[in-house]
Design an enzyme around this catalytic site. Structure first.
Site, PDB file in Angstrom:
ATOM      1  CB  SER A 221      -5.504 -30.552  85.456  1.00 55.86           C
ATOM      2  OG  SER A 221      -5.288 -30.092  84.273  1.00 55.86           O
ATOM      3  CG  ASP A 389      -2.712 -22.796  86.371  1.00 55.68           C
ATOM      4  OD1 ASP A 389      -2.433 -22.531  85.072  1.00 55.68           O
ATOM      5  OD2 ASP A 389      -3.593 -23.474  86.712  1.00 55.68           O
ATOM      6  CG  HIS A 425      -2.185 -26.603  85.299  1.00 49.89           C
ATOM      7  ND1 HIS A 425      -3.609 -26.102  85.364  1.00 49.89           N
ATOM      8  CD2 HIS A 425      -2.371 -27.854  84.859  1.00 49.89           C
ATOM      9  CE1 HIS A 425      -4.497 -26.807  84.823  1.00 49.89           C
ATOM     10  NE2 HIS A 425      -3.696 -28.053  84.591  1.00 49.89           N
TER      11      HIS A 425
END
Ligand SMILES: *[C@@H]1O[C@H](CO)[C@@H](O)[C@H](O)[C@H]1NC(C)=O
Ligand SMILES: *[C@@H]1O[C@H](CO)[C@@H](O)[C@H](O)[C@H]1NC(C)=O
Ligand SMILES: *[C@@H]1O[C@H](CO)[C@@H](O)[C@H](O)[C@H]1NC(C)=O
Length: 448
Positions: A221, A389, A425
């Protein structure tokens, strides 16, 4: 340590590990073929003679813990916020379970907030507030959110340990100050300069302690962006000497995505503080001061200048009109740093030029347009979804891939991009089936 010394624990491990893990470790067949850059699930598999390279983990946004120290220069807006003045370091964004019991929320917000210094073109704390990141170097020191104990590499670390990694020996962590963002060349970030120096020293030390082995850098991320920017910030000779592979999982792309706009406009629940109602709206003034809150707005190059990102009855805002949006939601102070620092970032691309694997989840509903029909930015928007995502839009992943592939292939540098349908994600590194794929790629990066 000789090869045998490294191999023996691994061989023993293979005998002891549960069946699922053997799948990571035992190869379908030994092959010398350099894996293709493109996704091909069947091509992976790690040879029995894999040697684990040291691995440094760079976590997602909320995973780093911060401590704060208040000096005489601190003039709190509420007297009780100064109670800890002169009393040394204490937890700021770290085990925040007692923030609400001590009515510390306004103090937390004030002490977390950043100020953009126009003259210096950099972000800093408010006067009298000093902050530092805890647990640098450890893979065990990431934030433990009491309500989300599976966030922040806990699950991944256990998998890595099962595969033979050992914290402090082959496995390390590099938390950073989540409020800041790595700048593009030409812009300063005192905080990130310091972090990059620390990270390069960590990697040099780790490499030295392991027979000059190269190090694998893993970012998830926002940590993916941080890891990528770190590599770009280093000299080419340094990269070649120290970086074995860059593994990026759901990296936030400079091309941007729509979710940060929603967080900026309506507030974010990423900084979870237990026991606070309407957390998003309450924390929003603090959130908007972070550079990390505006650094990944959707770029016009990828999201276009005609399709609106934010829709209201009165007017729409395209990716090219984010400055106007920042002003329209009432945070005019954000316009200049956005224009000076975030916009140049959208248009800057330089591939890391080290072997890289990028993993993204796809096939999930992901915000693409936000409808605040009545122009009430305190209300939750209606959301028009596209592919991605859940956070990052597919269109930005593809734009990122294309640029990476072009620059890396031109220079003969390994690049592999993997899309995992259905992986999301956050859970791409926590849910068993997706994590298994991530583990395969980490072990393959060791072998390439
Ligand atoms: C967090 O802080 C509270 C109160 O100070 C304490 O009871 C609790 O054990 C701490 N939790 C962790 C995970 O450190
Ligand atoms: C967070 O966890 C605590 C107990 O650990 C629980 O009382 C609380 O309801 C949870 N909050 C949310 C929003 O899930
Ligand atoms: C805003 O965008 C929507 C959807 O594209 C469109 O229907 C509408 O006419 C636009 N509104 C304004 C005020 O331009």
């Amino acid at each position: 340590m000789g090869i045998t010394g490294r191999l023996l624990p691994l061989l023993l491990l293979l005998l002891l590990v549960p069946a699922a893990l053997r799948d990571y470790l035992s190869p379908p067949a030994r092959t010398n073929r350099r894996p293709d850059h493109h996704d091909d699930a069947s091509s992976v598999g790690v040879s029995g003679d894999v040697v684990l390279h040291p691995l440094v983990l760079v976590p997602g946004m909320t995973c780093s813990e911060l401590e704060v120290r208040l000096t005489d220069a601190y003039h709190p807006s509420l007297p009780r916020c100064g109670a800890m003045k002169g009393k040394g370091w204490f937890g700021l964004w770290a085990n925040c379970s007692d923030i609400s019991t001590h009515h510390y929320l306004p103090c937390f917000m004030e002490q977390m907030s950043l100020v953009y210094d126009h003259a210096a073109d950099d972000y800093r704390n408010i006067a009298g507030v000093e902050t530092r990141v805890l647990n640098f170097g450890s893979s065990k020191g990431f934030q433990k959110n009491p309500n989300h104990t599976d966030w922040c590499f806990e699950v991944l670390r256990h998998e890595l340990e099962k595969a033979g990694y050992v914290d402090g020996d082959t496995l390390f962590g590099a938390p950073y100050d989540l409020r800041h963002a790595p700048p593009v060349p030409g812009h300063k970030s005192a905080v990130f300069s310091g972090y990059f120096r620390r990270l390069s020293r960590l990697i040099e030390d780790v490499s030295k302690s392991k027979n000059n082995q190269k190090v694998i850098l893993f970012g998830h991320s926002l940590g993916g962006m941080v890891a990528l920017e770190f590599v770009r910030s280093t000299a080419m000779a340094w990269r070649e000497k120290y970086i074995k592979h860059l593994v990026l999982v759901a990296p936030v792309p400079a091309e941007g995505f729509v979710k940060p706009v929603e967080y900026f406009v309506s507030g974010s629940d990423l900084l979870f503080v237990p026991g606070v109602e309407q957390l998003e709206l309450i924390l929003r003034p603090m959130w908007r001061t972070f550079e990390s809150s505006i650094v990944n707005f959707p770029s016009p190059a990828v999201f276009g200048r005609s399709k609106p990102v934010v829709i209201t009855r009165e007017r729409n805002f395209t990716a090219g009109e984010m400055e106007e949006l920042i002003a329209a939601v009432g945070y005019a102070a954000g316009v200049e740093p956005f224009r000076r620092r975030a916009v140049p970032k959208m248009n800057y691309f330089e591939a890391p030029m080290v072997p890289t694997t990028c993993i993204n989840g796809v096939g999930n509903d992901t915000p693409e347009q936000l409808v605040y029909w009545d122009g009430d930015f305190d209300a939750e928007p209606e959301i028009v979804y596209g592919d991605g995502d859940e956070d990052i839009n597919l269109v930005s992943m593809l734009a990122f891939d294309e640029k990476m592939r072009r620059q890396m292939e031109q220079n003969g540098v390994f690049y592999k991009s993997i899309k995992i349908p259905g992986a999301r994600h956050g859970t791409v590194i926590t849910e068993d089936w997706a994590l298994k794929r991530v583990m395969q790629e980490i072990l393959e990066a060791n072998r390439i």
